[in-house]
Design an enzyme around this catalytic site. Structure first.
Site, PDB file in Angstrom:
ATOM      1  N   TRP A 148       0.850  -1.191   0.000  1.00 52.51           N
ATOM      2  CA  TRP A 148       0.000   0.000   0.000  1.00 52.51           C
ATOM      3  C   TRP A 148       0.886   1.242   0.000  1.00 52.51           C
ATOM      4  CZ3 TRP A 148      -2.064   2.547   4.919  1.00 52.51           C
ATOM      5  CH2 TRP A 148      -3.017   3.541   4.619  1.00 52.51           C
ATOM      6  N   ASP A 229      -0.925  -5.939   9.057  1.00 53.70           N
ATOM      7  CA  ASP A 229      -1.897  -4.913   8.690  1.00 53.70           C
ATOM      8  C   ASP A 229      -3.145  -5.649   8.230  1.00 53.70           C
ATOM      9  OD1 ASP A 229      -3.404  -2.802   7.844  1.00 53.70           O
ATOM     10  OD2 ASP A 229      -2.034  -2.128   6.278  1.00 53.70           O
ATOM     11  N   LYS A 266     -13.534  -1.050   5.773  1.00 59.04           N
ATOM     12  CA  LYS A 266     -14.076  -1.912   4.716  1.00 59.04           C
ATOM     13  C   LYS A 266     -15.180  -2.828   5.237  1.00 59.04           C
ATOM     14  CE  LYS A 266     -10.675  -0.432   2.007  1.00 59.04           C
ATOM     15  NZ  LYS A 266      -9.875   0.505   2.770  1.00 59.04           N
TER      16      LYS A 266
END
Length: 420
Positions: A148, A229, A266
């Site tokens: 990311w 993560d 999310k």
């Protein structure tokens, strides 16, 4: 008291701004895609850049269970807006740890886990990074290539030195497992290793459980410190809460220490509420207690205490059986729609006879697909088909719909066959 007329002009009032020497910063490579998309007047434009779930109609989704809980919170006149503790809501922290580690986790039962509420995944990573920079003997963190785009910035500014390990194999559009193992074997003992818990961003490529076990054995044998993560954990990738948490639980089961950053952006659609958690699994309850005391000293001068609203929503859903079940049903529906978009895009490219093997689209998992398209092809698709995506060819499958899949397939076909 002096009147406005009596106030003399600042000596710098007529000169340039004290910030005149600043250069204009570039747009964020991911958020900048949305800026460009918003400026485009085309009626056929499609935004596949930002990692946010969209409905079949292309609209942001607020889960029904979230709306119900919000209404309950609003109607509860006993609630107030007082500060919450530095570490956040106690119920939220406890339930977040159970969600990722499992309710029967020995680490939880032995009080070896400390969890603090963070500002979504990004803030949780930053707090973890600063804590490690202050208190851990190794200040080097290894990130997968690619990862990311915000990871290197978050950890560098937290005070850690960033290095990389191989992860993605462009030739196969899959995992470079040999390269990964080789690079982690070469990492100095004690180094921190960032791992994506599931649905790797940006590639959508995850290790198998067997590969995860080999990674775990290597990391423990080298005394490396895993930092997970978990931006998509809790069912958003596969539709199964437990399946998505398996890699993390493998590492907890061996009794070793680790960090996990969770996000509820999310899996509960709480993007703008900034709800997340940082958990650190320690060797003993005493160490966990001391770790928490130092985490407070990281958080206090940073943002003092976290926001209450989003965490209250999460806690209410996770602790009520009926609400929890309703959430898991909605969560699976989101995951299933993304899986369906993968299948539809794959079939659309097959039907067009688009050159190349596109099976990676259905092999990859989660919100993103690493298409394998190059920068020039991405630029062509934006200019000619008004399709917006990051320059590395990553697309958000959640931004697609049955209506836009044919348009995307046409664009990819044209980009790949152009000049052939």
């Amino acid at each position: 008291m002096a009147s406005h007329d009596d106030i003399s002009a600042s000596p710098t009032a007529a000169s340039d701004s004290v910030f005149a020497q600043l250069v204009r910063a570039p747009e964020d490579p991911i958020l900048g895609v949305t800026v460009a998309y918003n400026k485009d007047p085309s009626p056929v434009k499609v935004n596949l850049g930002v990692g946010a779930y969209r409905t079949e109609e292309g609209k942001p989704l607020v889960l029904n269970v979230v709306r119900r809980v919000e209404q309950q919170l609003v109607n509860d006149v006993s609630r107030n807006k007082e500060y919450i503790p530095i570490v956040g809501l106690a119920d939220f922290n406890k339930l977040s740890a159970k969600l990722i580690f499992g309710a029967d986790s020995p680490a939880i039962q032995e009080n070896r886990v400390t969890t603090v509420q963070g500002l979504s995944g990004t803030g949780s990573l930053r707090v973890g990074g600063e804590f490690l920079a202050k208190h851990y003997h190794q200040r080097t963190i290894y990130l997968p290539t690619p990862t990311w785009g915000n990871h290197p910035k978050v950890f560098t500014l937290a005070g850690l030195s960033v290095k990389t390990y191989r992860y993605y194999a462009p030739a196969t559009r899959g995992l470079d497992f040999e390269g990964l193992m080789e690079d982690l074997s070469s990492a100095p003992s004690g180094s921190i290793v960032l791992l994506h818990a599931c649905a790797h961003n940006p590639t959508g490529v995850d290790p198998t459980l067997e590969q995860w076990e080999q990674i775990r054995q290597l990391i423990r044998s080298k005394a490396l410190l895993p930092f997970f993560d978990s931006a998509y954990q809790a069912g958003f990738a596969s539709g199964s809460l437990d399946a998505d948490a398996q890699p993390v639980r493998l590492f907890v089961a061996d009794g070793g220490e680790l960090l996990v950053a969770q996000s509820y952006a999310k899996n509960m659609g709480l993007y703008g509420e900034r709800v997340g958690a940082l958990s650190i699994v320690c060797k003993s309850a005493d160490v966990a207690s001391r770790v928490e005391s130092q985490l407070k000293l990281v958080i206090r001068p940073m943002y003092s205490s976290p926001p209450i609203h989003g965490a209250s929503i999460v806690a209410a859903i996770l602790k009520d059986g009926d609400l929890y079940n309703e959430w898991t049903i909605e969560l699976k529906a989101m995951a299933d729609r993304i899986i369906s978009m993968r299948q539809q895009l794959f079939e659309a490219l097959l039907s067009r006879g688009t050159p190349g093997d596109w099976s990676h689209i259905i092999k990859q998992i989660g919100m993103f697909t690493f298409t394998g398209l190059n920068t020039e092809q991405v630029s062509f698709m934006t200019n000619e088909y008004h399709i917006y995506m990051t320059s590395d060819g990553r697309i958000s499958m959640a931004g697609l719909s049955s209506k836009t899949v044919p348009h995307l397939a046409d664009a990819i076909h044209a980009a790949v066959t152009r000049g052939v």
